[in-house]
Design an enzyme around this catalytic site. Structure first.
Site, PDB file in Angstrom:
ATOM      1  N   CYS A 167      12.097  53.854  58.645  1.00  0.00           N
ATOM      2  CA  CYS A 167      11.450  52.656  59.198  1.00  0.00           C
ATOM      3  C   CYS A 167      10.887  52.875  60.613  1.00  0.00           C
ATOM      4  O   CYS A 167       9.753  52.480  60.907  1.00  0.00           O
ATOM      5  CB  CYS A 167      12.430  51.488  59.203  1.00  0.00           C
ATOM      6  SG  CYS A 167      14.103  51.948  59.697  1.00  0.00           S
TER       7      CYS A 167
ATOM      8  N   HIS B 175      12.089  45.983  64.294  1.00  0.00           N
ATOM      9  CA  HIS B 175      12.380  47.096  65.206  1.00  0.00           C
ATOM     10  C   HIS B 175      11.319  47.123  66.312  1.00  0.00           C
ATOM     11  O   HIS B 175      10.113  46.999  66.038  1.00  0.00           O
ATOM     12  CB  HIS B 175      12.289  48.433  64.477  1.00  0.00           C
ATOM     13  CG  HIS B 175      13.402  48.720  63.518  1.00  0.00           C
ATOM     14  ND1 HIS B 175      14.503  47.917  63.327  1.00  0.00           N
ATOM     15  CD2 HIS B 175      13.585  49.796  62.698  1.00  0.00           C
ATOM     16  CE1 HIS B 175      15.303  48.468  62.428  1.00  0.00           C
ATOM     17  NE2 HIS B 175      14.765  49.608  62.029  1.00  0.00           N
TER      18      HIS B 175
HETATM   19  P1  NAP Z   1      22.114  47.199  51.191  1.00  0.00           P
HETATM   20  O1  NAP Z   1      21.668  45.859  51.588  1.00  0.00           O
HETATM   21  O2  NAP Z   1      23.518  47.598  51.489  1.00  0.00           O
HETATM   22  O3  NAP Z   1      21.854  47.361  49.602  1.00  0.00           O
HETATM   23  C1  NAP Z   1      22.245  48.499  48.890  1.00  0.00           C
HETATM   24  C2  NAP Z   1      21.721  48.403  47.476  1.00  0.00           C
HETATM   25  O4  NAP Z   1      22.037  49.604  46.771  1.00  0.00           O
HETATM   26  C3  NAP Z   1      22.349  47.272  46.665  1.00  0.00           C
HETATM   27  O5  NAP Z   1      21.416  46.812  45.729  1.00  0.00           O
HETATM   28  C4  NAP Z   1      23.497  47.999  45.960  1.00  0.00           C
HETATM   29  O6  NAP Z   1      23.927  47.339  44.791  1.00  0.00           O
HETATM   30  C5  NAP Z   1      22.819  49.305  45.622  1.00  0.00           C
HETATM   31  N1  NAP Z   1      23.785  50.368  45.390  1.00  0.00           N
HETATM   32  C6  NAP Z   1      24.691  50.872  46.247  1.00  0.00           C
HETATM   33  N2  NAP Z   1      25.413  51.839  45.660  1.00  0.00           N
HETATM   34  C7  NAP Z   1      24.955  51.936  44.385  1.00  0.00           C
HETATM   35  C8  NAP Z   1      25.304  52.738  43.271  1.00  0.00           C
HETATM   36  N3  NAP Z   1      26.271  53.648  43.343  1.00  0.00           N
HETATM   37  N4  NAP Z   1      24.618  52.566  42.120  1.00  0.00           N
HETATM   38  C9  NAP Z   1      23.646  51.656  42.030  1.00  0.00           C
HETATM   39  N5  NAP Z   1      23.257  50.859  43.056  1.00  0.00           N
HETATM   40  C10 NAP Z   1      23.917  51.003  44.213  1.00  0.00           C
HETATM   41  O7  NAP Z   1      21.232  48.341  51.801  1.00  0.00           O
HETATM   42  P2  NAP Z   1      19.649  48.363  52.150  1.00  0.00           P
HETATM   43  O8  NAP Z   1      19.467  48.084  53.573  1.00  0.00           O
HETATM   44  O9  NAP Z   1      18.927  47.547  51.154  1.00  0.00           O
HETATM   45  O10 NAP Z   1      19.320  49.902  52.010  1.00  0.00           O
HETATM   46  C11 NAP Z   1      19.310  50.567  50.807  1.00  0.00           C
HETATM   47  C12 NAP Z   1      18.639  51.935  50.928  1.00  0.00           C
HETATM   48  O11 NAP Z   1      17.371  51.837  51.535  1.00  0.00           O
HETATM   49  C13 NAP Z   1      19.345  53.010  51.712  1.00  0.00           C
HETATM   50  O12 NAP Z   1      19.177  54.189  50.970  1.00  0.00           O
HETATM   51  C14 NAP Z   1      18.642  53.201  52.995  1.00  0.00           C
HETATM   52  O13 NAP Z   1      18.661  54.530  53.413  1.00  0.00           O
HETATM   53  C15 NAP Z   1      17.258  52.801  52.575  1.00  0.00           C
HETATM   54  N6  NAP Z   1      16.594  52.204  53.706  1.00  0.00           N
HETATM   55  C16 NAP Z   1      15.465  52.773  54.111  1.00  0.00           C
HETATM   56  C17 NAP Z   1      14.812  52.281  55.187  1.00  0.00           C
HETATM   57  C18 NAP Z   1      13.624  52.963  55.698  1.00  0.00           C
HETATM   58  O14 NAP Z   1      13.693  53.334  56.821  1.00  0.00           O
HETATM   59  N7  NAP Z   1      12.561  53.130  54.956  1.00  0.00           N
HETATM   60  C19 NAP Z   1      15.293  51.176  55.849  1.00  0.00           C
HETATM   61  C20 NAP Z   1      16.458  50.571  55.403  1.00  0.00           C
HETATM   62  C21 NAP Z   1      17.109  51.119  54.308  1.00  0.00           C
HETATM   63  P3  NAP Z   1      25.142  46.267  44.813  1.00  0.00           P
HETATM   64  O15 NAP Z   1      24.572  44.999  45.364  1.00  0.00           O
HETATM   65  O16 NAP Z   1      25.517  46.179  43.371  1.00  0.00           O
HETATM   66  O17 NAP Z   1      26.216  46.836  45.670  1.00  0.00           O
HETATM   67  N1  12T Z   2      21.035  54.440  58.688  1.00  0.00           N
HETATM   68  O1  12T Z   2      16.045  55.255  55.872  1.00  0.00           O
HETATM   69  O2  12T Z   2      21.034  52.124  59.864  1.00  0.00           O
HETATM   70  O3  12T Z   2      17.113  56.905  56.684  1.00  0.00           O
HETATM   71  O4  12T Z   2      19.100  51.322  60.471  1.00  0.00           O
HETATM   72  C1  12T Z   2      17.105  53.699  57.878  1.00  0.00           C
HETATM   73  C2  12T Z   2      17.798  52.826  58.678  1.00  0.00           C
HETATM   74  C3  12T Z   2      19.022  55.066  57.618  1.00  0.00           C
HETATM   75  C4  12T Z   2      16.925  55.703  56.573  1.00  0.00           C
HETATM   76  C5  12T Z   2      19.811  52.107  59.812  1.00  0.00           C
HETATM   77  C6  12T Z   2      19.729  54.179  58.435  1.00  0.00           C
HETATM   78  C7  12T Z   2      17.712  54.787  57.371  1.00  0.00           C
HETATM   79  C8  12T Z   2      19.095  53.066  58.946  1.00  0.00           C
END
Ligand code: NAP
Ligand code: 12T
Length: 341
Positions: free
Chosen positions: A134, A247
């Site tokens: 991000c 951010h």
């Molecule tokens: P979050 O709110 O904690 O949501 C996590 C999601 O993943 C939920 O839908 C969860 O399902 C699912 N999940 C977790 N473990 C799983 C498993 N073993 N099998 C299937 N589903 C599973 O987190 P988030 O902020 O949405 O972030 C999720 C991902 O996006 C992370 O990989 C993070 O690195 C990435 N991300 C990327 C950016 C970026 O910079 N582009 C920014 C933020 C996040 P349940 O609800 O069933 O637990």
């Molecule tokens: N830990 O996409 O905590 O690699 O804000 C993005 C955001 C990992 C990522 C955070 C993180 C990622 C966070």
């Protein structure tokens, strides 16, 4: 123009902070969907989510989930992507992955549509496209037009990152700690090692042996990969602040060629995905609360760095869940749909 074909789309991690926004972005942008599959962990079984007025049952993510699907957008954590993306690819379903698992794989394109849309073509290598971090996305949207024109020698960036970047548990933690402190109750630290309410933590993601965090390291290497220039020097300090969404970044650049704040403003006024918000005398500058809910990267406080030749300072803000994650991923899906599938 949007593709006439319609696609079977899976969202892995649909119940999360990013996944939820993915589903909304697909809807808002009218992505041509034939069928949608919402995947999460076994914890979410029995849950239903709304898609275009229909109630869709969340299914458990499995190795076989991707049979018959065309595109899978993953935001379910790095470990989940590492394990399941290859199964999707094997079944001919192109993965757009939001975790850091595949970003630095030389066979996996790392794409910001305003910067390197051509890289999408490399999806054929592994069937995986990575969505950048991000903080990196909003930085390169602002800097790419300047890099093209003046050549960037070095970037010094400090971030002020919202808790929503960590996911739904972190959003709850800032909320509950703020309420606890304001009512003189003791507060618990579960997601972060210290209290985030009324505080700033110079710590995002894990620490590496050189003293930098993984988030800082992502900003260095992902920036070079997206800008396709390994000579750019990048140094970052990433800080968590008690903000829910949006951010902010203080960015200092040193250009190779003559550059001025005035030229930077006029170039950024015409740059894709950028909105210049810069009228400090009237207290107008980019703010997280204004960036949230829309898809532009806001740039302001554009100044000449008077301590160095060809130096510029600026303040760059975006919605970390939209342009920083979901919108960027859906834009990548649109390129795939229109040009390649
Ligand atoms: P979050 O709110 O904690 O949501 C996590 C999601 O993943 C939920 O839908 C969860 O399902 C699912 N999940 C977790 N473990 C799983 C498993 N073993 N099998 C299937 N589903 C599973 O987190 P988030 O902020 O949405 O972030 C999720 C991902 O996006 C992370 O990989 C993070 O690195 C990435 N991300 C990327 C950016 C970026 O910079 N582009 C920014 C933020 C996040 P349940 O609800 O069933 O637990
Ligand atoms: N830990 O996409 O905590 O690699 O804000 C993005 C955001 C990992 C990522 C955070 C993180 C990622 C966070």
């Amino acid at each position: 123009m949007m593709s006439k074909k319609k696609f079977n789309v899976a969202v892995a991690g649909a119940t999360g902070a990013v996944g939820n926004q993915m589903v909304s972005c697909l809807e808002e942008r009218k992505f041509p969907i034939n069928s949608i599959k919402l995947l999460a962990s076994s914890r979410s079984m029995g849950r239903k989510m709304d898609y275009r007025g229909d109630s869709v049952a969340v299914e458990e993510l499995k190795e076989s989930s991707f049979k018959g699907m065309d595109i899978a957008i993953f935001s379910a954590g790095g470990g989940t992507s590492e394990k399941f993306a290859p199964f999707a690819a094997k079944d001919g379903c192109v993965v757009i992955d939001n975790s850091s698992a595949w970003r630095m794989d030389p066979d996996v394109p790392l794409v910001v549509p305003e910067v390197n849309p051509h890289a999408v073509a490399q999806y054929t290598n592994k069937g995986i496209i990575a969505n950048p971090n991000c903080s990196t996305i909003q930085m390169v949207v602002a800097l790419y037009p300047l890099h093209k024109k003046f050549g960037i020698k070095r970037i010094v960036v400090s971030t002020y990152q919202a808790v929503s970047g960590t996911g739904k548990k972190a959003i709850e933690e800032l909320d509950s700690q703020t309420r606890a402190i304001l009512s003189f109750k003791s507060c618990e630290n579960k997601v972060y090692p210290h209290t985030i309410a009324f505080n700033c933590l110079p710590h995002i993601d894990v620490f590496l042996d050189n003293g930098y965090t993984k988030e800082e390291t992502k900003m260095v290497y992902e920036t070079r990969k997206i800008l396709e220039d390994d000579t750019i020097g990048v140094t970052a300090t990433t800080v968590r602040v008690p903000v829910f969404y949006g951010h902010s970044e203080s960015i200092n650049i040193e250009a190779k060629e003559n550059i001025s704040a005035q030229e930077v403003k006029s170039i950024l006024k015409n740059a894709p995905g950028v909105k210049v918000v810069d009228d400090p005398k009237n207290n107008v500058y980019p703010l997280a609360i204004d960036a949230v809910g829309q898809d532009l990267t806001l740039v302001g406080r554009i100044r000449n760095d008077e301590s160095i030749k060809n130096g510029i300072n600026m303040w760059v803000v975006a919605d970390n869940i939209r342009k920083g994650a979901a919108t960027n991923a859906v834009q990548i899906a649109e390129i795939l749909a229109n040009k390649y599938l």
